[in-house]
Design a protein around this motif. Structure first.
Motif, PDB file in Angstrom:
ATOM      1  N   ARG A  78       0.742  -1.296   0.111  1.00 26.08           N
ATOM      2  CA  ARG A  78      -0.116   0.228   0.108  1.00 26.08           C
ATOM      3  C   ARG A  78       0.622   1.295   0.009  1.00 26.08           C
ATOM      4  O   ARG A  78       0.674   2.152  -0.695  1.00 26.08           O
ATOM      5  N   ASP A  79       2.049   1.292   0.796  1.00 29.27           N
ATOM      6  CA  ASP A  79       2.787   2.732   0.594  1.00 29.27           C
ATOM      7  C   ASP A  79       3.944   2.397  -0.312  1.00 29.27           C
ATOM      8  O   ASP A  79       4.720   3.603  -0.243  1.00 29.27           O
ATOM      9  N   MET A  80       3.908   1.496  -1.309  1.00 24.43           N
ATOM     10  CA  MET A  80       4.804   1.598  -2.190  1.00 24.43           C
ATOM     11  C   MET A  80       4.517   2.405  -3.491  1.00 24.43           C
ATOM     12  O   MET A  80       3.278   2.488  -4.042  1.00 24.43           O
ATOM     13  N   ARG A  81       5.584   3.067  -4.079  1.00 19.52           N
ATOM     14  CA  ARG A  81       5.319   3.847  -5.522  1.00 19.52           C
ATOM     15  C   ARG A  81       4.942   2.547  -6.485  1.00 19.52           C
ATOM     16  O   ARG A  81       5.773   1.394  -6.028  1.00 19.52           O
ATOM     17  N   PHE A  82       4.524   2.779  -7.402  1.00 19.26           N
ATOM     18  CA  PHE A  82       4.219   1.636  -8.791  1.00 19.26           C
ATOM     19  C   PHE A  82       5.714   0.920  -8.865  1.00 19.26           C
ATOM     20  O   PHE A  82       5.715  -0.180  -9.065  1.00 19.26           O
ATOM     21  N   ARG A  83       6.663   1.706  -9.167  1.00 17.12           N
ATOM     22  CA  ARG A  83       7.995   1.462  -9.667  1.00 17.12           C
ATOM     23  C   ARG A  83       8.430   0.584  -8.765  1.00 17.12           C
ATOM     24  O   ARG A  83       9.096  -0.589  -8.853  1.00 17.12           O
ATOM     25  N   ASP A  84       8.217   0.771  -7.369  1.00 22.23           N
ATOM     26  CA  ASP A  84       8.716  -0.066  -6.239  1.00 22.23           C
ATOM     27  C   ASP A  84       8.126  -1.335  -6.258  1.00 22.23           C
ATOM     28  O   ASP A  84       8.602  -2.332  -5.811  1.00 22.23           O
ATOM     29  N   LYS A  85       6.822  -1.367  -6.503  1.00 20.09           N
ATOM     30  CA  LYS A  85       5.868  -2.621  -6.558  1.00 20.09           C
ATOM     31  C   LYS A  85       6.648  -3.778  -7.553  1.00 20.09           C
ATOM     32  O   LYS A  85       6.865  -4.711  -7.280  1.00 20.09           O
ATOM     33  N   VAL A  86       6.820  -3.128  -8.522  1.00 18.58           N
ATOM     34  CA  VAL A  86       7.442  -3.824  -9.955  1.00 18.58           C
ATOM     35  C   VAL A  86       8.808  -4.405  -9.457  1.00 18.58           C
ATOM     36  O   VAL A  86       9.105  -5.531  -9.608  1.00 18.58           O
ATOM     37  N   ALA A  87       9.608  -3.726  -8.696  1.00 19.64           N
ATOM     38  CA  ALA A  87      11.047  -3.754  -8.537  1.00 19.64           C
ATOM     39  C   ALA A  87      11.011  -5.153  -7.404  1.00 19.64           C
ATOM     40  O   ALA A  87      11.672  -5.991  -7.335  1.00 19.64           O
ATOM     41  N   HIS A  88       9.938  -4.780  -6.440  1.00 19.16           N
ATOM     42  CA  HIS A  88       9.639  -5.835  -5.442  1.00 19.16           C
ATOM     43  C   HIS A  88       9.191  -7.103  -5.789  1.00 19.16           C
ATOM     44  O   HIS A  88       9.766  -8.069  -5.578  1.00 19.16           O
ATOM     45  N   ALA A  89       8.442  -7.124  -6.916  1.00 16.53           N
ATOM     46  CA  ALA A  89       7.946  -8.398  -7.593  1.00 16.53           C
ATOM     47  C   ALA A  89       9.321  -9.118  -8.373  1.00 16.53           C
ATOM     48  O   ALA A  89       9.298 -10.149  -8.138  1.00 16.53           O
ATOM     49  N   ILE A  90       9.922  -8.351  -8.630  1.00 14.84           N
ATOM     50  CA  ILE A  90      11.030  -8.937  -9.557  1.00 14.84           C
ATOM     51  C   ILE A  90      12.054  -9.656  -8.377  1.00 14.84           C
ATOM     52  O   ILE A  90      12.414 -10.755  -8.394  1.00 14.84           O
ATOM     53  N   ARG A  91      12.253  -8.803  -7.213  1.00 11.11           N
ATOM     54  CA  ARG A  91      12.844  -9.604  -6.185  1.00 11.11           C
ATOM     55  C   ARG A  91      12.390 -10.886  -5.460  1.00 11.11           C
ATOM     56  O   ARG A  91      13.076 -11.774  -5.202  1.00 11.11           O
TER      57      ARG A  91
END
Length: 231
Positions: A78-91
């Protein structure tokens, strides 16, 4: 992307195969050893995996996708920017890998000319799984461009990660951030092209050319992350 549940026998063969992959790759020797170690009937095993170890390599990749999707579903984004959500998914996708050597051997396998279509389909499937899990609602050409771009990012990340010997893969983390930043800069360039009076006519013309392109209807076949529904 719809993820079909892995057949329990296929899952059993996959677990039995992994210890052999480091030595024999995704080969016939690995497949035969997995069938023997799992105590399965060879004819039945071949019916489940007509292409032998190739089908096991595909199943291993899809297992990682399923684990990533489950981890994304359980994460608080919820508190993540969308770019960070994508990066998190890759991780999370990298964290789902239980055997780095299995991925290394799989990369070699799917780099072969006759296996390249299968490899491209798997990478596309990973990108589709990420976008779908993050709630992508694109219905036009953006459906394709998002997945194409992320496929390139994920492919580059995996190749970098395979050679990364830094502590806790810190170099890979930084590499992911740089690649996502590159994508964001590209998206900004597209937005600027639409806003700039000098380039707006070209952007508008391109938009008209792609206006008829629609996202494919969702279907139940896990082999086809993007397909057209028959009329």
């Amino acid at each position: 992307m719809m993820q079909a549940p892995i057949d329990p026998m296929l899952d059993q063969m996959l677990d039995a195969a992994l210890p052999h992959v480091a030595f024999d790759g995704w080969s016939q020797a690995t497949f035969d050893a997995a069938v023997a170690d799992a105590g399965l009937d060879p004819a039945h095993a071949r019916a489940i995996c007509p292409r032998g170890a190739v089908d096991l390599a595909i199943a291993y990749h899809r297992r990682g996708d399923a684990l990533m999707v489950a981890a994304l579903g359980a994460a608080d984004l919820r508190d993540m920017r969308f770019r960070d959500k994508v990066a998190h998914a890759i991780r999370l996708r990298l964290q789902a890998i239980t055997d780095k050597e299995a991925v290394r051997r799989g990369t070699t396998l799917f780099a072969l000319p006759h296996m390249a279509p299968d490899g491209a389909k798997l990478i596309w499937g990973t990108a589709d799984a990420i976008w779908t899990a993050l709630g992508d609602t694109s219905l036009d050409v953006n459906w394709y461009t998002k997945r194409l771009t992320l496929s390139g990012v994920y492919s580059a990340v995996v190749l970098f990660w395979l050679g990364d010997d830094s502590l806790d893969a810190q170099a890979t983390d930084a590499f992911i951030d740089r690649r996502i930043d590159d994508v964001m800069r590209f998206e900004k360039l597209k937005a600027d092209a639409r806003a700039n009076p000098l380039t707006r006519p070209f952007a508008t013309a391109l938009g008209r050319l792609t206006a008829h392109v629609k996202a494919p209807a969702r279907m139940q076949d896990p082999d086809l992350p993007g397909v057209w529904r028959n009329p």
